[in-house]
Design a protein around this motif. Structure first.
Motif, PDB file in Angstrom:
ATOM      1  N   GLN A 106       5.627  15.139  -3.557  1.00 21.95           N
ATOM      2  CA  GLN A 106       4.622  14.992  -2.707  1.00 21.95           C
ATOM      3  C   GLN A 106       3.268  14.954  -3.880  1.00 21.95           C
ATOM      4  N   PHE A 107       2.189  14.358  -3.097  1.00 17.89           N
ATOM      5  CA  PHE A 107       1.196  13.848  -4.006  1.00 17.89           C
ATOM      6  C   PHE A 107      -0.238  14.389  -3.744  1.00 17.89           C
ATOM      7  N   GLU A 144      -1.778  26.048  -5.777  1.00 16.30           N
ATOM      8  CA  GLU A 144      -1.245  26.652  -4.269  1.00 16.30           C
ATOM      9  C   GLU A 144      -0.045  25.667  -3.715  1.00 16.30           C
ATOM     10  N   ARG A 145       0.248  24.586  -4.239  1.00 19.00           N
ATOM     11  CA  ARG A 145       1.349  23.772  -3.906  1.00 19.00           C
ATOM     12  C   ARG A 145       2.571  24.567  -4.445  1.00 19.00           C
ATOM     13  N   GLU A 146       2.655  25.614  -5.389  1.00 15.10           N
ATOM     14  CA  GLU A 146       3.832  26.270  -5.684  1.00 15.10           C
ATOM     15  C   GLU A 146       3.630  27.752  -5.099  1.00 15.10           C
ATOM     16  N   ASN A 147       3.041  27.878  -3.995  1.00 10.78           N
ATOM     17  CA  ASN A 147       3.088  29.014  -3.576  1.00 10.78           C
ATOM     18  C   ASN A 147       2.473  30.225  -4.506  1.00 10.78           C
ATOM     19  N   SER A 148       1.525  29.883  -5.233  1.00 13.11           N
ATOM     20  CA  SER A 148       0.679  30.520  -6.175  1.00 13.11           C
ATOM     21  C   SER A 148       1.796  31.196  -7.115  1.00 13.11           C
ATOM     22  N   GLN A 149       2.880  30.806  -7.319  1.00 11.08           N
ATOM     23  CA  GLN A 149       3.801  31.424  -8.181  1.00 11.08           C
ATOM     24  C   GLN A 149       3.813  30.857  -9.581  1.00 11.08           C
ATOM     25  N   ILE A 150       3.643  31.833 -10.252  1.00 12.00           N
ATOM     26  CA  ILE A 150       3.877  31.283 -11.997  1.00 12.00           C
ATOM     27  C   ILE A 150       5.143  30.940 -12.670  1.00 12.00           C
ATOM     28  N   GLU A 162       0.835  -1.045   0.071  1.00 11.77           N
ATOM     29  CA  GLU A 162      -0.100   0.091   0.047  1.00 11.77           C
ATOM     30  C   GLU A 162       0.847   1.262  -0.108  1.00 11.77           C
ATOM     31  N   GLN A 163       1.890   1.091   0.602  1.00  8.06           N
ATOM     32  CA  GLN A 163       2.833   2.385   0.887  1.00  8.06           C
ATOM     33  C   GLN A 163       3.477   2.650  -0.545  1.00  8.06           C
ATOM     34  N   SER A 164       3.606   1.802  -1.291  1.00 11.38           N
ATOM     35  CA  SER A 164       4.396   1.980  -2.551  1.00 11.38           C
ATOM     36  C   SER A 164       3.431   2.591  -3.804  1.00 11.38           C
ATOM     37  N   PHE A 165       2.133   2.734  -3.620  1.00 12.28           N
ATOM     38  CA  PHE A 165       1.243   3.233  -4.465  1.00 12.28           C
ATOM     39  C   PHE A 165       0.633   4.610  -4.007  1.00 12.28           C
ATOM     40  N   VAL A 166       0.082   5.395  -4.903  1.00 14.91           N
ATOM     41  CA  VAL A 166      -0.726   6.517  -4.649  1.00 14.91           C
ATOM     42  C   VAL A 166      -1.641   6.523  -5.445  1.00 14.91           C
ATOM     43  N   LYS A 170     -10.586   7.253  -8.974  1.00 14.11           N
ATOM     44  CA  LYS A 170      -9.313   7.134  -8.265  1.00 14.11           C
ATOM     45  C   LYS A 170      -8.569   6.032  -9.297  1.00 14.11           C
ATOM     46  N   ILE A 171      -7.237   6.510  -9.584  1.00 13.93           N
ATOM     47  CA  ILE A 171      -6.123   5.633 -10.416  1.00 13.93           C
ATOM     48  C   ILE A 171      -5.091   5.200  -9.466  1.00 13.93           C
ATOM     49  N   ARG A 172      -4.706   4.073  -9.373  1.00 15.76           N
ATOM     50  CA  ARG A 172      -3.540   3.753  -8.397  1.00 15.76           C
ATOM     51  C   ARG A 172      -2.146   3.868  -9.385  1.00 15.76           C
ATOM     52  N   PHE A 173      -1.207   4.556  -8.841  1.00 16.11           N
ATOM     53  CA  PHE A 173       0.117   4.574  -9.640  1.00 16.11           C
ATOM     54  C   PHE A 173       1.182   4.247  -8.553  1.00 16.11           C
ATOM     55  N   PRO A 174       2.202   3.552  -9.031  1.00 10.20           N
ATOM     56  CA  PRO A 174       3.418   3.328  -8.149  1.00 10.20           C
ATOM     57  C   PRO A 174       4.000   4.671  -7.786  1.00 10.20           C
ATOM     58  N   LYS A 175       4.275   4.822  -6.646  1.00  7.55           N
ATOM     59  CA  LYS A 175       5.186   6.015  -6.254  1.00  7.55           C
ATOM     60  C   LYS A 175       6.533   6.213  -6.891  1.00  7.55           C
ATOM     61  N   GLU A 176       7.033   4.950  -7.417  1.00  5.55           N
ATOM     62  CA  GLU A 176       8.493   5.075  -7.997  1.00  5.55           C
ATOM     63  C   GLU A 176       8.077   6.024  -9.369  1.00  5.55           C
ATOM     64  N   PHE A 177       7.044   5.677  -9.995  1.00  9.07           N
ATOM     65  CA  PHE A 177       6.482   6.209 -11.427  1.00  9.07           C
ATOM     66  C   PHE A 177       6.539   7.751 -11.095  1.00  9.07           C
ATOM     67  N   LEU A 178       5.744   7.993 -10.261  1.00  6.36           N
ATOM     68  CA  LEU A 178       5.414   9.518 -10.138  1.00  6.36           C
ATOM     69  C   LEU A 178       6.777  10.347  -9.433  1.00  6.36           C
ATOM     70  N   GLU A 179       7.597   9.564  -8.813  1.00  8.36           N
ATOM     71  CA  GLU A 179       8.818  10.247  -8.224  1.00  8.36           C
ATOM     72  C   GLU A 179       9.912  10.377  -9.317  1.00  8.36           C
ATOM     73  N   GLU A 180      10.201   9.218 -10.074  1.00  8.22           N
ATOM     74  CA  GLU A 180      10.911   9.213 -10.974  1.00  8.22           C
ATOM     75  C   GLU A 180      10.724   9.732 -12.484  1.00  8.22           C
ATOM     76  N   ILE A 181       9.473   9.411 -12.815  1.00  5.12           N
ATOM     77  CA  ILE A 181       9.185  10.255 -14.369  1.00  5.12           C
ATOM     78  C   ILE A 181       8.398  11.558 -14.305  1.00  5.12           C
ATOM     79  N   LEU A 182       7.627  11.664 -13.266  1.00  8.23           N
ATOM     80  CA  LEU A 182       7.248  13.024 -13.258  1.00  8.23           C
ATOM     81  C   LEU A 182       7.930  14.090 -12.264  1.00  8.23           C
ATOM     82  N   GLU A 183       8.871  13.539 -11.331  1.00  7.34           N
ATOM     83  CA  GLU A 183       9.816  14.359 -10.539  1.00  7.34           C
ATOM     84  C   GLU A 183       8.789  14.928  -9.418  1.00  7.34           C
ATOM     85  N   LEU A 184       8.021  14.134  -8.871  1.00  3.39           N
ATOM     86  CA  LEU A 184       6.983  14.598  -7.783  1.00  3.39           C
ATOM     87  C   LEU A 184       7.722  13.975  -6.485  1.00  3.39           C
TER      88      LEU A 184
END
Length: 170
Positions: free
Chosen positions: A71-72, A101-107, A26-30, A55-69
């Motif tokens: 925080q989710f 908002e996650r980017e402190n409302s900075q464009i 569970e901890q390896s998916f978002v 809701k769609i489950r994605f592996p955290k590794e994909f989100l971190e490595e490919i999208l460079e996220l």
């Protein structure tokens, strides 16, 4: 490596795993909300965000490595329609969006954003001129003119989030 409880390994007492395997998995998916009936127009305005997401489950590794996220929270997926952002974004592409908002409302000048305006929801490159109180929405398609938003129209627009990636069906 195997998440084995060292106390159990040495003594045979307690739980074999530091945490149960189901919890490890569970901890390896978002779960990312996908709005299948919400469209960000790469052209004229499209629908809004009032429809409940799937809701769609994605592996955290994909989100971190490919999208460079890192925080989710608030990350969601919408569908692009139209061709004004072609070739970068094509009709039907699924877009991963992080909340503004996650980017402190900075464009990020020239970043691709989802913008909700009275005419609908758009996906465009955003440029801001703070001296003129003006926002310019640019298309990647050279045949599509820029949209200039000023005054009351600017006040009524809301930047939903920045597009950080997408998927395309071939």
């Amino acid at each position: 490596m195997f998440n084995i409880n060292p106390h159990w390994l040495l003594t045979g007492e307690g739980e074999m795993y530091k945490e149960p395997p189901a919890q490890q998995e569970e901890q390896s998916f978002v779960e990312i909300p996908y709005y299948p009936e919400v469209f960000a127009a790469a052209g004229a305005g499209a629908y809004n965000y009032e429809i409940a997401p799937k809701k769609i489950r994605f592996p955290k590794e994909f989100l971190e490595e490919i999208l460079e996220l890192t925080q989710f929270n608030g990350v969601h997926i919408v569908t692009a329609i139209g061709d004004s952002m072609s070739p970068t974004i094509e009709n039907g592409d699924k877009l991963f969006v992080i909340p503004f908002e996650r980017e402190n409302s900075q464009i990020r000048e020239g970043g691709i954003y989802i913008i909700s305006c009275p005419g609908g929801v758009l996906v465009k490159r955003v440029y801001v001129n703070p001296f003129d109180n003006k926002m310019i929405l640019k298309s990647d398609n050279p045949n599509v003119p820029d949209i200039e938003i000023t005054g009351d129209e600017l006040e009524s627009c809301n930047i939903v989030g920045r597009v950080v990636g997408g998927t395309r069906r071939y």
